[in-house]
Scaffold this active site. Structure first.
Site, PDB file in Angstrom:
ATOM      1  N   ARG A  54       7.438  -4.345   2.544  1.00 22.07           N
ATOM      2  CA  ARG A  54       7.511  -4.083   2.229  1.00 22.07           C
ATOM      3  C   ARG A  54       9.308  -3.546   1.066  1.00 22.07           C
ATOM      4  NH1 ARG A  54       3.624   1.400   3.050  1.00 22.07           N
ATOM      5  NH2 ARG A  54       1.867   0.106   4.117  1.00 22.07           N
ATOM      6  N   SER A 111       1.145  -0.117  -0.733  1.00 19.57           N
ATOM      7  CA  SER A 111       0.266   0.619  -0.146  1.00 19.57           C
ATOM      8  C   SER A 111      -0.125   2.372  -0.811  1.00 19.57           C
ATOM      9  CB  SER A 111       0.631   1.545   1.649  1.00 19.57           C
ATOM     10  OG  SER A 111      -0.512   2.277   2.166  1.00 19.57           O
ATOM     11  N   HIS A 112       0.884   3.359  -0.692  1.00 17.37           N
ATOM     12  CA  HIS A 112       1.009   4.578  -1.181  1.00 17.37           C
ATOM     13  C   HIS A 112       2.772   4.913  -1.937  1.00 17.37           C
ATOM     14  CE1 HIS A 112       2.399   4.444   2.467  1.00 17.37           C
ATOM     15  NE2 HIS A 112       3.091   5.881   2.569  1.00 17.37           N
ATOM     16  N   ASP A 120      -5.189   6.281  -1.646  1.00 20.72           N
ATOM     17  CA  ASP A 120      -4.460   5.423  -2.401  1.00 20.72           C
ATOM     18  C   ASP A 120      -4.494   4.322  -2.911  1.00 20.72           C
ATOM     19  OD1 ASP A 120      -4.342   4.042   0.294  1.00 20.72           O
ATOM     20  OD2 ASP A 120      -2.764   4.280   0.886  1.00 20.72           O
ATOM     21  N   ASP A 128      -3.817   1.103  -2.560  1.00 19.43           N
ATOM     22  CA  ASP A 128      -5.211   0.227  -1.346  1.00 19.43           C
ATOM     23  C   ASP A 128      -6.641   0.826  -0.743  1.00 19.43           C
ATOM     24  OD1 ASP A 128      -3.576   1.006   0.797  1.00 19.43           O
ATOM     25  OD2 ASP A 128      -3.324  -0.459   1.977  1.00 19.43           O
ATOM     26  N   ASP A 177      -6.781   2.838   1.919  1.00 18.73           N
ATOM     27  CA  ASP A 177      -7.708   2.847   3.618  1.00 18.73           C
ATOM     28  C   ASP A 177      -6.599   4.194   3.939  1.00 18.73           C
ATOM     29  OD1 ASP A 177      -4.469   2.879   3.001  1.00 18.73           O
ATOM     30  OD2 ASP A 177      -4.082   1.541   4.458  1.00 18.73           O
ATOM     31  N   ARG A 178      -6.143   5.398   2.889  1.00 19.52           N
ATOM     32  CA  ARG A 178      -6.048   6.557   3.524  1.00 19.52           C
ATOM     33  C   ARG A 178      -6.471   7.693   2.635  1.00 19.52           C
ATOM     34  NH1 ARG A 178       0.431   6.787   5.160  1.00 19.52           N
ATOM     35  NH2 ARG A 178       0.782   4.706   5.124  1.00 19.52           N
ATOM     36  N   SER A 220      -1.328  10.289   8.891  1.00 18.86           N
ATOM     37  CA  SER A 220      -0.552  10.420   7.577  1.00 18.86           C
ATOM     38  C   SER A 220      -1.670   9.903   6.422  1.00 18.86           C
ATOM     39  CB  SER A 220      -0.120   9.203   7.874  1.00 18.86           C
ATOM     40  OG  SER A 220      -0.479   8.062   8.184  1.00 18.86           O
ATOM     41  N   LYS A 228      -7.211   2.041   8.428  1.00 18.68           N
ATOM     42  CA  LYS A 228      -8.558   2.805   8.438  1.00 18.68           C
ATOM     43  C   LYS A 228      -9.204   2.734   6.565  1.00 18.68           C
ATOM     44  CE  LYS A 228      -3.533   3.922   6.939  1.00 18.68           C
ATOM     45  NZ  LYS A 228      -2.906   3.094   8.261  1.00 18.68           N
TER      46      LYS A 228
END
Length: 561
Positions: free
Chosen positions: A28, A120-121, A289, A291, A293-294, A379, A390
């Site tokens: 990232r 991600s987030h 989030d 992508d 996964d959260r 998280s 996740k």
């Protein structure tokens, strides 16, 4: 099926670019770094080369969270795959695939791996972040042994291979066949949701959930994907399949900059959902989030379910999900900073609970060895062995299944859990974009004092805590015996309370210091106390012990969870 012309691959000279070492889950960096000359190309070539003998003839999936540069990057990556002898690339329509969906596609279609375009987030846009990560054949994030190969390749790269012209219209479903250097190369644009939808419908009882949502008393759901990748998934599964009203699925259009927001499902960045839930009009609030996964789970009037409690409640109620009735439950796992709430459920059920470093890749080995069925991180990540990532929407459907079975509110279910198992009061303080120098100094200073801490009594808020042990967490994988060290400083007190200090590996610049504070209250005790008040003395200890304000210049965290 579309037939295309014959193409020839070519080599483009390049040279190593510093800093292409992947963090906890991929590489990232600021978008402007990724869009600089050869930066993306170098990293993709280094990743493909890490496949070694498996590269030629390999089959990969490619997709991302829709952030700025995803579409351009996807087109370039397809051409690099073509130039490297990959035989087939499955691409999500419009370049869109959630991270859980990538894992699902790899496993269903038995692919070599997958390339995920996401940070991600982290916020998206030309002035924010971009990211690339590689998932291996089990559907999970590449293990450290693989990412080490990628990094070594980035340090020695001299050229990348490409077949220019191996491009397709990613908005149109279908297969396009090319010939590259006389060998077939296929690009198939797939429905971004279909494979994942099929998997979810095999795990959960959709008919029962639809009845629960649409029935007389009805469970009113409000879902907010924060303009991330989950919009199409929410629309297809929650709205079309389960009957959630379209008006109760908001911010469902994936946007390159996530609508100017921060696609992180917590109380700070998903404030719009929190405020809407406080109206009392909805029974279950869901945020996801960038992508997918959260997840964040909220009950009526904004009752917040901490990720640690969410994991524990699901662990105690897996019989509500048809999938686990078929497969049984092997065990549980949590990341080291995650509270011990799930451990208490495991003990009650006579199951093993593993403590692993932060990073979903550590759960994959345990799942592949059939040692665990459910796992999670503080998280906002929860998942099971149906894939190797996740999975935010899976967690939402799991909660819906528990609610449909118990016919009780989110708040009542969580409070009943505390009454039975006790409560792990828990908070996390995030100090974002701290200078790397001050963050490293803080951790080094703590490390130097670990051996002298046991037996010492520390005081905060008029309460005393005696240190029972202090170390830097190290993990030996029970499956492959690999050792992962320096995973966070742990200070454990005689009453079972814990303070953990850790540098995050998911930022793109500077450093994020995370401080985790946990205090257990046994069943029968004051489990309904205010968490902030309960934890205040231990928070004082944590900040004093680390010299946080002195070393970072910060008098308050960026985010409190």
């Amino acid at each position: 099926l579309q037939m295309a012309q014959s193409l020839k691959s070519e080599s483009i000279k390049t040279s190593p670019i510093d800093g292409q070492k992947a963090g906890t889950s991929g590489l990232r960096k600021p978008t402007k770094v990724f869009t600089s000359e050869n930066y993306l190309e170098n990293f993709i070539q280094a990743t493909l080369s890490a496949l070694g003998d498996s590269l030629v003839g390999s089959k990969l999936v490619l997709g991302g969270d829709g952030r700025y540069f995803c579409d351009v990057a996807a087109g370039r990556i397809v051409e690099i795959c073509a130039g490297n002898g990959v035989s087939e690339v499955f691409v999500g329509q419009n370049g869109i695939l959630s991270t859980p969906s990538v894992s699902c596609v790899i496993r269903k279609r038995q692919l070599t791996g997958g390339i995920v375009l996401t940070a991600s987030h982290n916020p998206g846009g030309p002035d924010n972040d971009f990211g690339v990560k590689f998932n291996v054949a089990n559907g999970g994030p590449a293990p450290e042994s693989f990412t080490d190969k990628i990094y070594a390749n980035t340090r020695s790269i001299a050229e990348y291979r490409v077949a220019k012209g191996a491009s397709v219209d990613l908005s149109k479903l279908g297969r396009t066949e090319f010939t590259v250097d006389g060998k077939p190369f296929v690009v198939e644009v797939i429905d971004s949701v279909a494979d994942y939808e099929e998997l979810m419908s095999s795990i959960f009882d959709f008919d029962r959930l639809r009845e629960f949502i649409a029935g007389g008393t009805g469970c009113s759901v409000l879902a907010n994907p924060l303009h991330g990748v989950m919009g199409p998934y929410v629309k297809r599964l929650l709205c079309q399949r389960l009957g959630v009203s379209e008006s109760q699925a908001v911010n469902c259009v994936p946007l390159p900059d996530f609508g100017g927001g921060h696609p992180d499902p917590n109380l700070t960045y998903a404030a719009e959902l929190v405020n809407a839930m406080r109206s009392g009009s909805y029974d279950l609030g869901l945020a996801f989030d960038g992508d997918g996964d959260r997840n964040m789970i909220l009950g009526k009037s904004g009752f917040f379910v901490t990720p640690c409690d969410s994991l524990a409640v699901l662990a105690a109620n897996l019989e509500c999900i048809p999938y686990f009735k078929r497969t049984g439950v092997n065990g549980f796992a949590r990341s080291m900073p995650t509270s011990g709430a799930v451990d208490l459920v495991a003990k009650r059920l006579g199951l093993k609970c593993y403590e692993v470093p932060t990073g979903w890749k550590f759960f994959g080995n345990l799942m592949d060895a059939k040692l665990i069925s459910l796992c999670g991180e503080e998280s906002f990540g929860t998942g099971s062995d149906h894939i190797r990532e996740k999975d935010g929407l899976w967690a939402a459907l799991a909660w819906l299944s528990v609610l449909a079975d118990k016919r009780a509110s989110v708040e009542d279910i969580v409070k009943a859990h505390w009454a039975e198992f006790g409560r792990n009061f828990y908070t996390r303080y995030d100090y974002e974009n701290v200078t790397s120098e001050s963050a490293n100094q803080l951790m080094t200073d703590l490390q130097s004092r670990l051996s002298s801490l046991p037996g010492v009594t520390l005081t905060g808020g008029g309460r005393s805590y005696t240190v029972a042990s202090a170390d830097n967490f190290s993990y030996k994988d029970p499956v492959d015996a690999s050792v992962t060290s320096n995973q966070g400083v742990r200070v454990v007190f005689s009453d079972g309370s814990r303070i953990i200090y850790r540098l995050s590996g998911t930022g793109s610049s500077g450093a994020t210091i995370r401080v985790y504070i946990e205090q257990y209250e046994a069943a029968g005790g004051n489990v309904l106390a205010d968490p902030a008040e309960t934890l205040r003395p231990l928070v004082e200890v944590a900040l004093s012990l680390s010299r946080m304000a002195e070393l970072t210049g910060r008098d308050a965290p960026t985010v409190i969870t």
